[in-house]
Design a protein around this motif. Structure first.
Motif, mmCIF file in Angstrom:
data_model
loop_
_atom_site.group_PDB
_atom_site.id
_atom_site.type_symbol
_atom_site.label_atom_id
_atom_site.label_comp_id
_atom_site.label_asym_id
_atom_site.label_seq_id
_atom_site.Cartn_x
_atom_site.Cartn_y
_atom_site.Cartn_z
ATOM 1 N N VAL A 188 7.171 10.999 -12.546
ATOM 2 C CA VAL A 188 5.999 10.731 -11.713
ATOM 3 C C VAL A 188 6.286 9.618 -10.717
ATOM 4 C CG1 VAL A 188 3.587 10.011 -11.718
ATOM 5 C CG2 VAL A 188 4.417 11.557 -13.479
ATOM 6 N N HIS A 189 6.987 8.575 -11.151
ATOM 7 C CA HIS A 189 7.324 7.490 -10.222
ATOM 8 C C HIS A 189 8.251 7.990 -9.099
ATOM 9 C CE1 HIS A 189 5.286 4.198 -12.125
ATOM 10 N NE2 HIS A 189 5.921 4.335 -13.268
ATOM 11 N N ILE A 190 9.186 8.857 -9.439
ATOM 12 C CA ILE A 190 10.070 9.436 -8.419
ATOM 13 C C ILE A 190 9.254 10.241 -7.413
ATOM 14 C CG2 ILE A 190 11.871 11.156 -8.004
ATOM 15 C CD1 ILE A 190 13.090 8.674 -9.112
ATOM 16 N N ARG A 191 8.309 11.018 -7.920
ATOM 17 C CA ARG A 191 7.450 11.815 -7.032
ATOM 18 C C ARG A 191 6.673 10.907 -6.080
ATOM 19 N NH1 ARG A 191 3.086 15.057 -10.169
ATOM 20 N NH2 ARG A 191 4.979 15.883 -11.126
ATOM 21 N N HIS A 192 6.134 9.817 -6.628
ATOM 22 C CA HIS A 192 5.355 8.893 -5.807
ATOM 23 C C HIS A 192 6.239 8.203 -4.772
ATOM 24 C CE1 HIS A 192 1.741 5.911 -5.819
ATOM 25 N NE2 HIS A 192 1.545 6.929 -5.031
ATOM 26 N N LEU A 193 7.466 7.860 -5.159
ATOM 27 C CA LEU A 193 8.412 7.256 -4.212
ATOM 28 C C LEU A 193 8.690 8.216 -3.052
ATOM 29 C CD1 LEU A 193 11.079 5.457 -6.445
ATOM 30 C CD2 LEU A 193 9.880 4.450 -4.490
ATOM 31 N N ARG A 194 8.917 9.474 -3.373
ATOM 32 C CA ARG A 194 9.189 10.455 -2.324
ATOM 33 C C ARG A 194 8.018 10.576 -1.360
ATOM 34 N NH1 ARG A 194 11.971 14.794 -6.425
ATOM 35 N NH2 ARG A 194 14.158 14.221 -6.062
ATOM 36 N N GLU A 195 6.804 10.521 -1.895
ATOM 37 C CA GLU A 195 5.619 10.591 -1.031
ATOM 38 C C GLU A 195 5.583 9.412 -0.072
ATOM 39 O OE1 GLU A 195 2.347 10.761 -3.711
ATOM 40 O OE2 GLU A 195 2.668 12.867 -4.269
ATOM 41 N N LYS A 196 5.855 8.222 -0.577
ATOM 42 C CA LYS A 196 5.810 7.029 0.268
ATOM 43 C C LYS A 196 6.935 7.024 1.300
ATOM 44 C CE LYS A 196 3.451 3.967 -2.997
ATOM 45 N NZ LYS A 196 3.461 2.652 -3.701
ATOM 46 N N MET A 197 8.044 7.668 0.948
ATOM 47 C CA MET A 197 9.180 7.722 1.868
ATOM 48 C C MET A 197 9.067 8.901 2.826
ATOM 49 S SD MET A 197 12.048 6.875 -1.041
ATOM 50 C CE MET A 197 13.492 6.880 0.020
ATOM 51 N N GLY A 198 8.024 9.726 2.645
ATOM 52 C CA GLY A 198 7.868 10.901 3.489
ATOM 53 C C GLY A 198 8.959 11.924 3.242
#
Length: 233
Positions: free
Chosen positions: A202-212
């Motif tokens: 989940v944290h990886i998914r959220h990181l990807r969202e913030k990084m676009g």
């Protein structure tokens, strides 16, 4: 000075038991049995960590977590009922650092609390492990461990301490595949990892969202199926 921990659970027996174990470890504990009382405590006290039950009267634990992340970076551990997988994912997405499923062992929760506080202290004091670089640059990412700032192509990313830690590990070990289990142990420094623990995912998914970044074809954090994650530089 004793670290201050907020425990929020409408099941009084659970809140009292958790508080007892934490107080035996020397922590100063604030107990709340409802969402509104928890919000009031957060506004009045300088807390070091919060333990939030998701299902609360008045204001849910998820809403409390969201309000905490509007102005605070201290760790948040969510308590969820068995099977509430979507609530776990939502809590982590809103900025929670970890979660535990009821029923749980109080000593395991104490271990999680200690691990989160160690990481939080290291994050806020700039204390890095021996041999770690202060500034890491890879693939357009620049992470500064002293200021705990992360820039992507000169754009500042707003990361939680846990997200920063994950990205720092992957960037420091550029080109290497790091398993979710190893990331968990490096960040939380405890042994309570199971194969069905999707905290890192989940944290990886959220990181990807913030990084676009794209989930299907990510440019930065690559998934090596069955093995882990890596950043190529």
């Amino acid at each position: 000075m004793r670290e201050k921990i907020l425990v929020v659970d409408d099941e009084k027996e659970i809140a009292d038991l958790v508080a007892l174990y934490l107080e035996n470890e020397g922590f100063q504990v604030y107990k709340c049995y409802s969402g509104p009382d928890a919000i009031k405590c957060i506004s009045q006290e300088r807390l070091d960590l919060a333990i939030l039950d998701i299902m609360l009267p008045g204001i849910s634990g998820l809403e409390i977590c969201r309000k905490i992340r509007e102005s605070h970076t201290f760790p948040v551990i969510m308590l969820t009922a068995k099977g509430e997988e979507m609530d776990k994912i939502t809590g982590l997405t809103l900025g929670a650092d970890d979660y535990m499923t009821k029923p749980f062992l109080p000593l395991e929760l104490v271990a999680r609390v200690k691990a989160q506080l160690r990481r939080y202290k290291r994050y806020n004091t700039g204390g890095e492990r021996p041999g770690e670089e202060d500034v890491v640059t890879v693939s357009g990412l620049t992470l500064n461990s002293r200021t705990h700032e992360c820039f992507l192509n000169e754009r500042l990313l707003s990361l939680t301490p846990t997200e920063f830690s994950i990205l720092k590990i992957l960037c420091s070990r550029r080109g290497e595949v790091v398993s979710a289990e190893e990331l968990f142990h490096l960040i939380w420094e405890d042994e309570y990892y199971t194969k069905n623990n999707n905290t890192i995912t989940v944290h990886i998914r959220h990181l990807r969202e913030k990084m676009g970044d794209s989930f299907e074809n990510p440019k930065y954090i690559k998934t090596v199926w069955g093995c882990g994650y890596k950043i190529e530089g």
